[in-house]
Scaffold this motif. Structure first.
Motif, short mmCIF file in Angstrom:
data_model
loop_
_atom_site.label_atom_id
_atom_site.label_comp_id
_atom_site.label_asym_id
_atom_site.label_seq_id
_atom_site.Cartn_x
_atom_site.Cartn_y
_atom_site.Cartn_z
N SER A 4 -6.93 4.66 -9.93
CA SER A 4 -8.11 5.09 -9.18
C SER A 4 -7.68 5.68 -7.85
O SER A 4 -6.53 5.56 -7.43
N GLY A 5 -8.63 6.33 -7.17
CA GLY A 5 -8.34 6.90 -5.87
C GLY A 5 -7.31 8.01 -5.97
O GLY A 5 -7.38 8.86 -6.87
N SER A 6 -6.34 8.00 -5.05
CA SER A 6 -5.33 9.06 -5.01
C SER A 6 -4.07 8.72 -5.79
O SER A 6 -3.12 9.49 -5.81
N GLU A 7 -4.04 7.55 -6.42
CA GLU A 7 -2.85 7.14 -7.16
C GLU A 7 -2.66 7.99 -8.41
O GLU A 7 -3.63 8.32 -9.10
N THR A 8 -1.40 8.36 -8.70
CA THR A 8 -1.08 9.12 -9.90
C THR A 8 0.09 8.48 -10.62
O THR A 8 0.73 7.54 -10.12
N THR A 9 0.41 9.00 -11.78
CA THR A 9 1.53 8.47 -12.57
C THR A 9 2.85 9.17 -12.26
O THR A 9 3.84 8.95 -12.95
N ALA A 10 2.88 10.00 -11.23
CA ALA A 10 4.11 10.70 -10.87
C ALA A 10 5.25 9.72 -10.64
O ALA A 10 5.10 8.72 -9.93
N GLY A 11 6.40 9.97 -11.24
CA GLY A 11 7.57 9.12 -11.07
C GLY A 11 7.67 7.99 -12.07
O GLY A 11 8.70 7.32 -12.15
N LEU A 12 6.61 7.75 -12.84
CA LEU A 12 6.66 6.69 -13.85
C LEU A 12 7.23 7.23 -15.15
O LEU A 12 7.18 8.43 -15.42
N ALA A 13 7.76 6.32 -15.98
CA ALA A 13 8.39 6.73 -17.23
C ALA A 13 8.33 5.59 -18.23
O ALA A 13 8.24 4.41 -17.84
N PRO A 14 8.37 5.91 -19.52
CA PRO A 14 8.42 4.85 -20.54
C PRO A 14 9.58 3.90 -20.31
O PRO A 14 10.64 4.30 -19.82
N ALA A 15 9.38 2.65 -20.66
CA ALA A 15 10.36 1.55 -20.56
C ALA A 15 10.44 0.93 -19.18
O ALA A 15 11.12 -0.09 -19.00
#
Length: 455
Positions: A4-15
């Motif tokens: 929510s808000g300004s949070e994004t999945t940038a930098g995240l990865a499987p595992a």
């Protein structure tokens, strides 16, 4: 999971491991679906949750530069110790928080380590040393005389890889006695110091004259097809790793039990040599150029030595440790002392000499006041790691470094560890580094009592 808000999945990865309120232990990211949604390997407990915070662990970034020890978004993984060419010539270090997760990596050294030394800062845990010559999963400890061995919790624990920019760690086992807990215990603060030798040999030598077997020597990062040791040594090493520019070599050899000579591979006489019997129980034996009569040109040198795994003062050994012979620009002499040369048992030898702009080895006389250390010659560099021992008295060895903090002169802001004990780090005497030495004020026998000699 939807952000929510300004949070994004940038930098995240499987595992990537995930933790947070309601998240089952061991949960990881299965897929990164959109810029705001991910799928986890397990559903939260307690049904649908809203307004919660999640913590993601990047397995390739588990340590970082001086600052908060828990890696945060955007933290730099920059190297700390650099040489004039940009990358470290010899040494670097990291401090980090253990996570207990297998295959975690400590990165940011700017070189592939050949020797790495770990210490838990918060708990009484053993010092743990790994090197690329003995190979992965093989640990020795400066506070112990135990032989080189796999960690007590299994053959795949401990350091599992030497990488181009650091090492891969094994996971924590049950009980703090397990070796991998000494390097990666959950939620514990740790420090690791790494040295660059010549790279890892890929073969083992069994020749006794002429050139050593191909690839049993790595010189300045290059495997050697036909390396002939200088000085006609009577013992040919099993493996050698030599950093000419940094003045550091690692030599693995098998003892003969008789007076002998062994090559160190450096371009000049070492200033400090450390032997450890790895094939059986044996103490850590140190030769330093400033021990009593260590480089005498006449008379007896009396083989003065000092132990890294004890707090003992220097002592002679009836000429059996180094055969009453000063090391040369090519060779280290060995006597019949069982800690440096026993028949059919393997040893590891670490040899160092000072390099201008990189390292220094010396001595000072205690004065119970302000002590100003100036490196010999025109050697100029800012110290990142300092090892001190009272050579004349039974006091613990002391290690100071910039990664945990040196403080400043006339303070007690530094942090020190004692290689001969498993104790937690201590608040120590503040040290101010200069461009050609360092300054501190103290009057204890540990560091600076009058009439004592220190190395």
């Amino acid at each position: 999971v939807t952000f929510s808000g300004s949070e994004t999945t940038a930098g995240l990865a499987p595992a990537m491991p995930v933790s947070g309120t309601g998240i089952p232990v061991g949960a990881t990211i299965t897929t990164v679906d959109t810029t705001t949604t991910i799928t986890l390997s397990a559903n939260p407990t307690g049904g649908t949750l809203t307004g919660q915070s999640l913590v993601f662990l990047d397995l390739t970034r588990v340590a970082h530069v001086n600052g908060a020890e828990v890696l945060a978004t955007g933290d730099s993984m920059l190297s700390i110790a650099t040489g004039t060419g940009g990358d470290p010539v010899l040494f670097n270090g990291r401090r980090y928080e253990g996570n207990g997760i297998g295959l975690s990596q400590i990165t940011g050294y700017s070189f592939k380590p050949d020797l790495i030394w770990f210490k838990n800062r918060d708990q009484a845990r053993q010092h743990s040393l790994y090197d690329s010559i003995r190979g992965i999963h093989q640990v020795i400890r400066t506070n112990s005389n135990a032989a080189s061995a796999v960690p007590s919790s299994g053959a795949t624990a401990g350091v599992s890889a030497f990488n181009s920019d650091g090492v891969t760690l094994g996971s924590s086992g049950s009980g703090h006695g397990n070796v991998e807990n000494n390097i990666n215990e959950v939620s514990q603060s740790l420090v690791s110091w790494a040295w660059k030798a010549g790279g890892a040999p890929s073969a083992t030598n069994d020749n006794t004259s002429g050139a050593m077997d191909a690839n049993s020597v790595s010189l300045s990062g290059t495997l050697q097809s036909a390396y002939t040791p200088s000085g006609s040594p009577s013992i040919y090493p099993k493996k050698m790793s030599i950093n000419t520019a940094g003045g550091f070599s690692i030599v693995q050899y098998t003892g003969t039990g008789a007076n002998a000579t062994i090559p160190h591979g450096l371009s000049q006489r070492p200033d400090m040599i450390i032997h450890k019997k790895t094939g059986a129980t044996g103490d850590w034996i140190v030769w330093h150029k400033d021990l009593t009569n260590a480089i005498a040109t006449t008379g007896t040198i009396n083989d003065y030595r000092i132990y890294l795994n004890y707090n003992l003062a220097q002592g002679g050994s009836s000429n059996t440790t180094w055969n009453n012979t000063v090391p040369t620009s090519s060779l280290v002499s060995l006597g019949t002392n069982g800690h440096t040369n026993i028949v059919s048992v393997d040893f590891i030898m670490y040899a160092f000499h000072a390099v201008s702009g990189v390292s220094a080895f010396g001595t000072y006389e205690g004065n119970a006041s302000q002590q100003t250390i100036v490196y010999s010659g025109s050697n100029e560099f800012t110290a990142r790691w300092i090892l001190i021992k009272n050579a004349d008295n039974a006091n613990d060895w002391q290690v100071f470094d910039v990664f945990r903090g040196l403080g400043a002169n006339n303070s007690t802001a530094s942090r020190s560890s004692q290689p001969n004990t498993s104790g937690i780090e201590q608040s120590g005497v503040g040290i101010t580094t200069t461009t050609n030495g360092f300054v501190f004020t103290d009057g204890s026998t540990v560091l600076n009592a009058s009439s004592y000699t220190y190395i």
